[in-house]
Design a protein around this motif. Structure first.
Motif, PDB file in Angstrom:
ATOM      1  N   ASP A  59       0.822  -1.212   0.000  1.00 26.49           N
ATOM      2  CA  ASP A  59       0.000   0.000   0.000  1.00 26.49           C
ATOM      3  C   ASP A  59       0.855   1.260   0.000  1.00 26.49           C
ATOM      4  OD1 ASP A  59      -2.199  -1.596  -0.006  1.00 26.49           O
ATOM      5  OD2 ASP A  59      -2.730  -1.287   2.114  1.00 26.49           O
ATOM      6  N   ALA A  60       2.017   1.188   0.667  1.00 25.02           N
ATOM      7  CA  ALA A  60       2.901   2.366   0.732  1.00 25.02           C
ATOM      8  C   ALA A  60       3.739   2.507  -0.536  1.00 25.02           C
ATOM      9  CB  ALA A  60       3.818   2.252   1.952  1.00 25.02           C
ATOM     10  N   GLY A  61       3.683   1.509  -1.401  1.00 23.06           N
ATOM     11  CA  GLY A  61       4.461   1.570  -2.645  1.00 23.06           C
ATOM     12  C   GLY A  61       5.950   1.405  -2.431  1.00 23.06           C
ATOM     13  N   LEU A  62       6.324   0.752  -1.322  1.00 20.65           N
ATOM     14  CA  LEU A  62       7.748   0.584  -1.032  1.00 20.65           C
ATOM     15  C   LEU A  62       8.309  -0.660  -1.710  1.00 20.65           C
ATOM     16  CD1 LEU A  62       7.984   1.340   2.802  1.00 20.65           C
ATOM     17  CD2 LEU A  62       8.530   2.867   0.903  1.00 20.65           C
ATOM     18  N   ALA A  63       9.573  -0.567  -2.093  1.00 20.08           N
ATOM     19  CA  ALA A  63      10.328  -1.744  -2.506  1.00 20.08           C
ATOM     20  C   ALA A  63      11.040  -2.298  -1.270  1.00 20.08           C
ATOM     21  CB  ALA A  63      11.346  -1.373  -3.581  1.00 20.08           C
ATOM     22  N   LEU A  64      11.559  -3.511  -1.395  1.00 21.86           N
ATOM     23  CA  LEU A  64      12.406  -4.075  -0.344  1.00 21.86           C
ATOM     24  C   LEU A  64      13.829  -4.196  -0.867  1.00 21.86           C
ATOM     25  CD1 LEU A  64       9.815  -4.561   1.224  1.00 21.86           C
ATOM     26  CD2 LEU A  64      10.598  -6.873   1.736  1.00 21.86           C
ATOM     27  N   SER A  65      14.792  -4.038   0.031  1.00 19.25           N
ATOM     28  CA  SER A  65      16.190  -4.243  -0.370  1.00 19.25           C
ATOM     29  C   SER A  65      16.744  -5.522   0.240  1.00 19.25           C
ATOM     30  CB  SER A  65      17.045  -3.040   0.044  1.00 19.25           C
ATOM     31  OG  SER A  65      16.971  -2.824   1.436  1.00 19.25           O
ATOM     32  N   GLY A  66      15.903  -6.241   0.985  1.00 20.82           N
ATOM     33  CA  GLY A  66      16.325  -7.500   1.589  1.00 20.82           C
ATOM     34  C   GLY A  66      15.323  -7.894   2.650  1.00 20.82           C
ATOM     35  N   TYR A  67      15.520  -9.083   3.220  1.00 20.93           N
ATOM     36  CA  TYR A  67      14.718  -9.514   4.370  1.00 20.93           C
ATOM     37  C   TYR A  67      15.674 -10.112   5.380  1.00 20.93           C
ATOM     38  CZ  TYR A  67      10.890 -11.695   7.031  1.00 20.93           C
ATOM     39  OH  TYR A  67      10.017 -12.064   8.013  1.00 20.93           O
ATOM     40  N   CYS A  68      15.591  -9.622   6.621  1.00 19.43           N
ATOM     41  CA  CYS A  68      16.505 -10.019   7.694  1.00 19.43           C
ATOM     42  C   CYS A  68      15.769 -10.884   8.716  1.00 19.43           C
ATOM     43  CB  CYS A  68      17.054  -8.811   8.411  1.00 19.43           C
ATOM     44  SG  CYS A  68      18.010  -7.706   7.339  1.00 19.43           S
ATOM     45  N   ARG A  69      16.180 -11.998   8.970  1.00 20.33           N
ATOM     46  CA  ARG A  69      17.228 -12.700   8.325  1.00 20.33           C
ATOM     47  C   ARG A  69      17.041 -14.173   8.534  1.00 20.33           C
ATOM     48  NH1 ARG A  69      19.405 -14.203  13.013  1.00 20.33           N
ATOM     49  NH2 ARG A  69      19.938 -12.788  14.679  1.00 20.33           N
ATOM     50  N   GLY A  70      17.686 -14.978   7.672  1.00 18.97           N
ATOM     51  CA  GLY A  70      17.798 -16.404   7.905  1.00 18.97           C
ATOM     52  C   GLY A  70      19.169 -16.693   8.475  1.00 18.97           C
ATOM     53  N   GLY A  71      19.463 -17.980   8.624  1.00 22.71           N
ATOM     54  CA  GLY A  71      20.793 -18.354   9.078  1.00 22.71           C
ATOM     55  C   GLY A  71      20.776 -19.174  10.349  1.00 22.71           C
ATOM     56  N   MET A  72      21.756 -18.915  11.232  1.00 30.60           N
ATOM     57  CA  MET A  72      21.926 -19.657  12.481  1.00 30.60           C
ATOM     58  C   MET A  72      21.880 -21.174  12.199  1.00 30.60           C
ATOM     59  SD  MET A  72      22.492 -17.346  14.704  1.00 30.60           S
ATOM     60  CE  MET A  72      22.480 -15.548  14.633  1.00 30.60           C
ATOM     61  N   PHE A  73      22.734 -21.577  11.266  1.00 32.18           N
ATOM     62  CA  PHE A  73      22.715 -22.959  10.775  1.00 32.18           C
ATOM     63  C   PHE A  73      23.367 -23.953  11.738  1.00 32.18           C
ATOM     64  CE2 PHE A  73      22.561 -20.363   6.878  1.00 32.18           C
ATOM     65  CZ  PHE A  73      21.458 -20.916   6.262  1.00 32.18           C
ATOM     66  N   SER A  74      24.295 -23.488  12.568  1.00 32.30           N
ATOM     67  CA  SER A  74      25.019 -24.420  13.436  1.00 32.30           C
ATOM     68  C   SER A  74      24.170 -24.784  14.654  1.00 32.30           C
ATOM     69  CB  SER A  74      26.350 -23.794  13.857  1.00 32.30           C
ATOM     70  OG  SER A  74      26.210 -22.410  14.066  1.00 32.30           O
ATOM     71  N   ALA A  75      24.080 -26.070  14.920  1.00 29.73           N
ATOM     72  CA  ALA A  75      23.230 -26.570  16.004  1.00 29.73           C
ATOM     73  C   ALA A  75      23.647 -27.998  16.321  1.00 29.73           C
ATOM     74  CB  ALA A  75      21.759 -26.543  15.585  1.00 29.73           C
ATOM     75  N   ASP A  76      23.190 -28.499  17.471  1.00 29.63           N
ATOM     76  CA  ASP A  76      23.369 -29.923  17.733  1.00 29.63           C
ATOM     77  C   ASP A  76      22.722 -30.725  16.594  1.00 29.63           C
ATOM     78  OD1 ASP A  76      24.693 -29.515  20.067  1.00 29.63           O
ATOM     79  OD2 ASP A  76      23.019 -30.019  21.387  1.00 29.63           O
ATOM     80  N   PRO A  77      23.297 -31.918  16.301  1.00 28.91           N
ATOM     81  CA  PRO A  77      22.770 -32.690  15.158  1.00 28.91           C
ATOM     82  C   PRO A  77      21.262 -32.906  15.220  1.00 28.91           C
ATOM     83  CG  PRO A  77      24.791 -33.694  15.987  1.00 28.91           C
ATOM     84  CD  PRO A  77      24.462 -32.558  16.930  1.00 28.91           C
ATOM     85  N   GLU A  78      20.756 -33.159  16.431  1.00 26.81           N
ATOM     86  CA  GLU A  78      19.318 -33.438  16.520  1.00 26.81           C
ATOM     87  C   GLU A  78      18.463 -32.176  16.343  1.00 26.81           C
ATOM     88  OE1 GLU A  78      21.598 -33.977  18.798  1.00 26.81           O
ATOM     89  OE2 GLU A  78      20.935 -33.363  20.809  1.00 26.81           O
ATOM     90  N   ARG A  79      19.121 -31.023  16.259  1.00 27.89           N
ATOM     91  CA  ARG A  79      18.351 -29.795  16.077  1.00 27.89           C
ATOM     92  C   ARG A  79      18.562 -29.174  14.689  1.00 27.89           C
ATOM     93  NH1 ARG A  79      18.984 -25.802  20.768  1.00 27.89           N
ATOM     94  NH2 ARG A  79      17.217 -24.890  19.700  1.00 27.89           N
ATOM     95  N   LEU A  80      19.288 -29.876  13.835  1.00 26.95           N
ATOM     96  CA  LEU A  80      19.533 -29.321  12.498  1.00 26.95           C
ATOM     97  C   LEU A  80      18.236 -29.208  11.691  1.00 26.95           C
ATOM     98  CD1 LEU A  80      22.920 -31.047  11.608  1.00 26.95           C
ATOM     99  CD2 LEU A  80      22.536 -28.623  12.123  1.00 26.95           C
ATOM    100  N   ALA A  81      17.304 -30.114  11.950  1.00 27.19           N
ATOM    101  CA  ALA A  81      16.028 -30.052  11.231  1.00 27.19           C
ATOM    102  C   ALA A  81      15.259 -28.790  11.626  1.00 27.19           C
ATOM    103  CB  ALA A  81      15.193 -31.297  11.522  1.00 27.19           C
TER     104      ALA A  81
END
Ligand code: ZN
Length: 287
Positions: free
Chosen positions: A60-82
């Motif tokens: 509605d405001a007619g704005l563009a986006l320059s990105g979305y913050c954020r994904g990541g934080m990939f490191s975890a215990d093996p059972e929490r990788l999912a």
């Protein structure tokens, strides 16, 4: 190099810059009133108002986006990788709904900080391997959704708790290993706050080229810096050679938005319109 003194048509505001002054809808309204053409919102700010309402407000405001913050934080215990995988897929789906040009990745540090509750580790090499695996797996999903991934290298002070990818060279090495043929869909977000000090900065910007440079974030490095997270400076108040870096980024082919991203207790304490007016003035005069 693009001329910025006459208008602010390439300015974007990372909405964390105003996170204490208003909710996302309020920030969108203020940016639209200031004729700022783009924003980059954070997931928590989107969640606070609701994804659909956020997407509607942007449109509605007619704005563009320059990105979305954020994904990541990939490191975890093996059972929490999912869990990490599912969370990143949700972030990516949100980016699609919002119409973002890329999902910014803060990749995570040691597992106990990246995914709290994970077992303590001092093995940063293992964390980096998990990050690479995580990005590789997400890349397939991201390509299916046509949403590029932008790896943001963070300053080494954040290696333990936020991101164990700390230089542009490291981020570009990951891109080259995961996307060796430069099919696209994978690149970097260059934030001057994190990489301004790097003696290889110029060479790595040239190496990145237009197809890997997906986002460009600015603020300034204050001396002294009183807080490692929330004492970023307004452009022009610190020691970063902003003009020089932008000239190199543009010489490499980047023509996108310049996103102001300032986490600062000082600026969070100022009225929103005053912050935006200052961002516009500094964008025109020193960025
Ligand atoms: Zn950034």
């Amino acid at each position: 190099m693009r001329e910025f003194s006459g208008d602010h048509r390439f300015l974007s505001i990372n909405t964390a810059t105003l996170r204490k002054q208003a909710d996302l809808v309020g920030i969108i309204d203020a940016c639209a009133r200031a004729e700022i053409p783009a924003i980059s919102p954070w997931r928590d700010q989107v969640a606070a108002v609701g994804l659909d309402r956020a997407a509607r407000a942007v449109k509605d405001a007619g704005l563009a986006l320059s990105g979305y913050c954020r994904g990541g934080m990939f490191s975890a215990d093996p059972e929490r990788l999912a869990e990490a995988r599912d969370d990143n897929r949700r972030a990516l789906d949100e980016a699609v709904t919002l119409g973002a040009p890329c999902l910014v990745l803060v990749v995570g540090g040691l597992p106990q900080f990246s995914r709290p509750g994970s077992r303590p580790s001092r093995d940063i090499a293992a964390a980096r391997a998990m990050v690479e695996d995580g990005i590789g797996a997400l890349l397939d999903y991201a390509r299916g959704a046509q949403m590029p991934l932008a790896i943001e290298p963070l300053h080494p002070v954040y290696a333990a708790d936020r991101a164990c990818v700390n230089t542009l060279a490291h981020a570009l090495d990951l891109c080259d290993r995961l996307d060796p043929d430069r099919r696209g869909g994978l690149g970097i977000a260059l934030d001057v706050y994190h990489v301004w000090w790097d003696p290889e900065l110029s060479a790595q910007i040239a190496r990145a080229g237009a197809d890997r440079l997906l986002a460009y974030h600015v603020c300034d490095w204050l001396v002294p810096t009183r807080d490692l997270l929330n004492d970023r400076g307004m452009m022009g108040d610190g020691v970063i050679a902003l003009r020089q870096i932008r000239s190199e980024v543009e010489a490499a082919g980047y023509q996108g938005f310049v996103e102001v991203e300032i986490f600062s207790e000082d600026w969070w304490g100022q009225p929103m319109n005053q912050v935006l007016e200052t961002c516009i003035a500094r964008y025109r005069s020193v960025v």
